[in-house]
Design an enzyme around this catalytic site. Structure first.
Site, mmCIF file in Angstrom:
data_model
loop_
_atom_site.group_PDB
_atom_site.id
_atom_site.type_symbol
_atom_site.label_atom_id
_atom_site.label_comp_id
_atom_site.label_asym_id
_atom_site.label_seq_id
_atom_site.Cartn_x
_atom_site.Cartn_y
_atom_site.Cartn_z
ATOM 1 N N GLU A 612 2.141 -33.695 -32.112
ATOM 2 C CA GLU A 612 2.186 -32.327 -31.601
ATOM 3 C C GLU A 612 3.484 -31.646 -31.993
ATOM 4 O OE1 GLU A 612 -0.463 -30.965 -30.467
ATOM 5 O OE2 GLU A 612 -1.512 -32.885 -30.554
ATOM 6 N N ASP A 668 0.223 -36.093 -39.264
ATOM 7 C CA ASP A 668 -0.056 -37.504 -38.941
ATOM 8 C C ASP A 668 1.042 -38.420 -39.477
ATOM 9 O OD1 ASP A 668 -2.364 -37.158 -37.500
ATOM 10 O OD2 ASP A 668 -3.725 -37.561 -39.165
#
Length: 762
Positions: A612, A668
């Site tokens: 995030e 990621d």
């Protein structure tokens, strides 16, 4: 530790004791050797093959004795590694459950360096089916079952307490016998309040705006547009009325696959609703057909959000008068009356009472062209017959909205529609949770979220969990802050901007702070009335929720409002508020638990936290987003990343567009890099680390195992709108570009998980 022996005394004294000390020394040395090699054997036993290559390296050096030591031997034990030192296995119930889960889901015959996804998640071709679920789906269902147990527990809550009303609503929702016994009578009363309906009797030709005003203010139904009170997007974020497109239940695009069959299914559904309410089948068919035509025209008038973003038309400030009164629209003679078919002032006054409104009131319109087209649809044929059709359109829309509170005949009609849409499109835009208890939990959560959220957190996320998760997030935040200096493509100004965002970033963990601090019993819901029918109770709860929401917006200074309830499993980053949210429902086993080894928590929950935060970089990674950066290096690394992911073959049935998922892939990879660095930093201040028994995995290997486990899922579960890569690529594409992974699993150069080169975006 090197031991230095010194001997003071005569050579004669030493000679007389030589034999005795010699044997004693040999005994001590043998004992020492035994202990050292026992340690060696212990780690070797738990690290058979390539699975334990990240364990601590140590060496034994034999040192020749000094002249004063005679035939003795010195041993130097050098423990040289920055790797965490396992202090023993974690054998708590939570850890043993996790071990059992790992052993069940993994494939021991797979080679980590060849197919790590298979090694962790099992064989895609034989182990995954259309019914398979990923970790987050499993966790979501566990949370739903927890809520169910809480609501069905025989706790004697006071009837008028917040908990008592929450449980009472859930039980009323579950009482399907009572709901069926009420039949259509409760909704018939609603129709009469709206002025009646020609297809079911008691009909008086209504005033369109009068019906629309009642629908908006009393039932929260917005058939033509959506109106809500929310802080304006720009500073000073004062509350303002905002007008947007309605929520379309069905996309009516003529170019859509199986368009005709979709229309037939929806027409049949509306016809069934009308006949259940007492209408003649042929008359209902006529009105349903016109309703579909109206919806189709409205849908075609609406611009997709992506298109509005590209055109820079996300919202436009205007006034109520400029929407309706002639001569106000900025000198545009062609469009002086933007949307005259709606009595905006009357409808908005009723909806947002007690807010005082005038025609000069500033409002925000999100899609002005849609509002203009909508007004034309409403006023295209100003005849009594068309007004009759508009009334039917509004009532049919309200029926669909209230189906959760109506009898089983209506629910069966919606279920049949959902199944037909599933067959025609592969996915249903209508979400119906069955069995019944899931739908009732959903509705209870909607109306009583503060109380239900507090109950969930009290049972599943104690203070220890809160403190541990907060500490982990702080480590992630600090690791990313330090890592900024290592990004060669980022210029100093951009680096300072990101640093400022990180330092000002707010992390909200578990539940909203006001919910954690407040007593849920104080949420008394005094304005909720439990009526003789569930529909009346449902409508009272809806009205109460609207009024509470409006009071909250008006009375509370601008602050971030959670977009998800505490029991959800979705984390998110709010760009506008610079707030990142991790609900308690996500921070549950097997993603997170204070009892777990830190490697497990950093690998799964830590990577999610870091993911995030990596969204802060999104604006710098898009073309033109960072003009002062080293564009050549940045674009080269992004291209490397795109080509790297494209080099992997995917299982049949999975879809992937490397450019479509590029930003998520970058997030990621950066997330796992940062989470690993945070874990290393954590170890420097928290000496010692437990491991999971029976797995033969060292701490760093366990970190990557935990990350991959959180990604397990079938490619068949991939949503076509999902911006993430398929699960197998979120493991293979990511880990194969991180050199540390290859190192801790001793993957030979050139194997799938250790290719010849690595992208170095982060």
């Amino acid at each position: 530790m090197e031991t230095v022996w010194t001997q003071q005394g005569s050579r004669e004294e030493w000679s007389s004791r030589k034999t005795l000390l010699g044997w004693g020394l040999m005994g001590i040395l043998l004992l020492g050797l035994t202990l050292v090699f026992s340690v060696l054997l212990f780690y070797t036993f738990h690290s058979c093959g390539p699975r334990m290559q990240d364990t601590e390296s140590f060496s034994l050096l034999l040192i020749p004795p000094s002249d004063g030591l005679g035939e003795g031997v010195s041993i130097l034990y050098i423990f040289s590694s920055s790797h965490p030192i396992p202090t023993g296995p974690c054998e708590s119930p939570r850890c043993l459950e996790l071990v059992a889960s790992y052993l069940t889901s993994g494939n021991a015959s797979a080679l980590p360096c060849t197919d790590f996804f298979n090694f962790v998640c099992g064989n895609l071709t034989s182990g995954w089916t259309k019914e398979s679920k990923n970790i987050l789906q499993v966790l979501k269902e566990k949370n739903q079952n927890r809520l169910r147990r809480m609501l069905e527990a025989s706790v004697p809550w006071p009837p008028d307490s917040a908990q008592g009303k929450t449980v009472r609503f859930y039980k009323a929702c579950m009482d399907t016998d009572a709901i069926d016994a009420s039949g259509t009578e409760p909704f018939t009363q609603v129709i009469e309040e709206l002025g009646g309906w020609s297809i079911s009797g008691n009909w008086t030709l209504p005033d369109f705006n009068h019906t629309l005003k009642i629908l908006m203010s009393q039932y929260g139904s917005f058939p033509f547009f959506k109106a809500y009170l929310k802080p304006q997007p720009s500073f000073p974020h004062i509350p303002v009325i905002q007008i947007d497109q309605p929520e379309f239940q069905i996309p009516f695009r003529p170019d859509q696959k199986n368009y005709t069959e979709i229309l037939r299914a929806y027409l049949s559904y509306l016809q069934q609703l009308g006949t259940l309410l007492g209408g003649d089948q042929n008359v209902v068919l006529e009105h349903a057909s016109v309703s579909i035509s109206i919806t189709s025209k409205l849908f075609l008038a609406a611009k997709p959000l992506d298109q509005r973003k590209r055109e820079g038309k996300l919202f436009q400030e205007t006034t109520i008068a400029q929407l309706q009164v002639p001569g106000f629209w900025k000198g545009d003679k062609k469009n002086r009356e933007v949307a005259p078919s709606v009595d905006w002032l009357s409808c908005l006054r009723a909806t947002f009472s007690p807010v005082t409104l005038s025609s000069s009131q500033s409002i925000i319109v999100h899609d002005l062209e849609y509002i203009r087209g909508m007004s034309q649809v409403i006023g295209q044929t100003p005849t009594d017959r068309y007004r009759d059709y508009l009334q039917s359109h509004m009532i049919l829309g309200l029926v669909s909205k209230l189906i959760p509170a109506l009898d089983s005949h209506f629910q069966n009609a919606q279920r049949n529609l959902s199944q037909k849409l599933q067959e025609q499109t592969g996915q249903s835009p209508i979400t119906i949770s069955f069995p019944r208890w899931k739908k009732c939990i959903e509705e209870t959560g909607t109306f009583f979220e503060p109380t239900l959220g507090a109950m969930f957190v009290q049972e599943t996320f104690d203070q220890r969990s809160q403190d541990t998760a907060t500490q982990f997030f702080s480590e992630i935040q600090n690791a990313l802050s330090k890592h900024l200096k290592k990004l060669p493509w980022m210029d100093e100004k951009s680096r300072r901007e990101v640093q400022a965002k990180l330092s000002q970033l707010k992390g909200e963990i578990g539940a909203p702070k006001e919910l954690l601090k407040s007593n849920p019993a104080k949420q008394d819901y005094q304005d909720i009335n439990f009526g003789p029918s569930f529909l009346q109770t449902f409508l009272s709860c809806s009205q109460s929720l609207r009024e509470r929401t409006m009071r909250s917006v008006l009375e509370t200074p601008h602050s971030h409002s959670w977009k998800v309830p505490p029991w959800e499993v979705k984390a998110y980053y709010s760009i506008s508020d610079n707030v990142v949210v991790f609900p308690a429902g996500l921070l549950q086993p097997p993603i997170f638990c204070p009892d777990y080894p830190s490697a497990v928590n950093f690998g799964a929950a830590g990577s999610m936290m870091a993911h995030e935060l990596m969204h802060i970089f999104n604006q710098y990674l898009v073309p033109g987003g960072c003009p002062a950066c080293d564009i050549s290096t940045l674009h080269g690394e992004l291209l490397c990343l795109q080509q790297h992911y494209e080099s992997f073959s995917l299982p049949a049935g999975s879809t992937f567009n490397s450019s479509h998922t590029l930003l998520k892939n970058a997030a990621d990879i950066g997330a796992v890099v940062i989470a690993m660095q945070a874990y290393r930093n954590w170890q420097q201040t928290h000496k010692g680390e437990t491991i999971l028994p029976s797995l033969g995995l060292g701490p760093y290997q366990l970190f990557y195992q935990s990350y991959a486990q959180s990604m397990c899922g079938s490619p068949n579960l991939q949503d076509s709108q999902d911006l993430h890569s398929p699960p197998v690529l979120r493991v293979h594409g990511l880990l194969s570009t991180i050199p540390t992974f290859a190192k801790v699993f001793s993957c030979p150069h050139g194997t799938p998980m250790n290719p010849g080169s690595h992208c170095q975006l982060w």
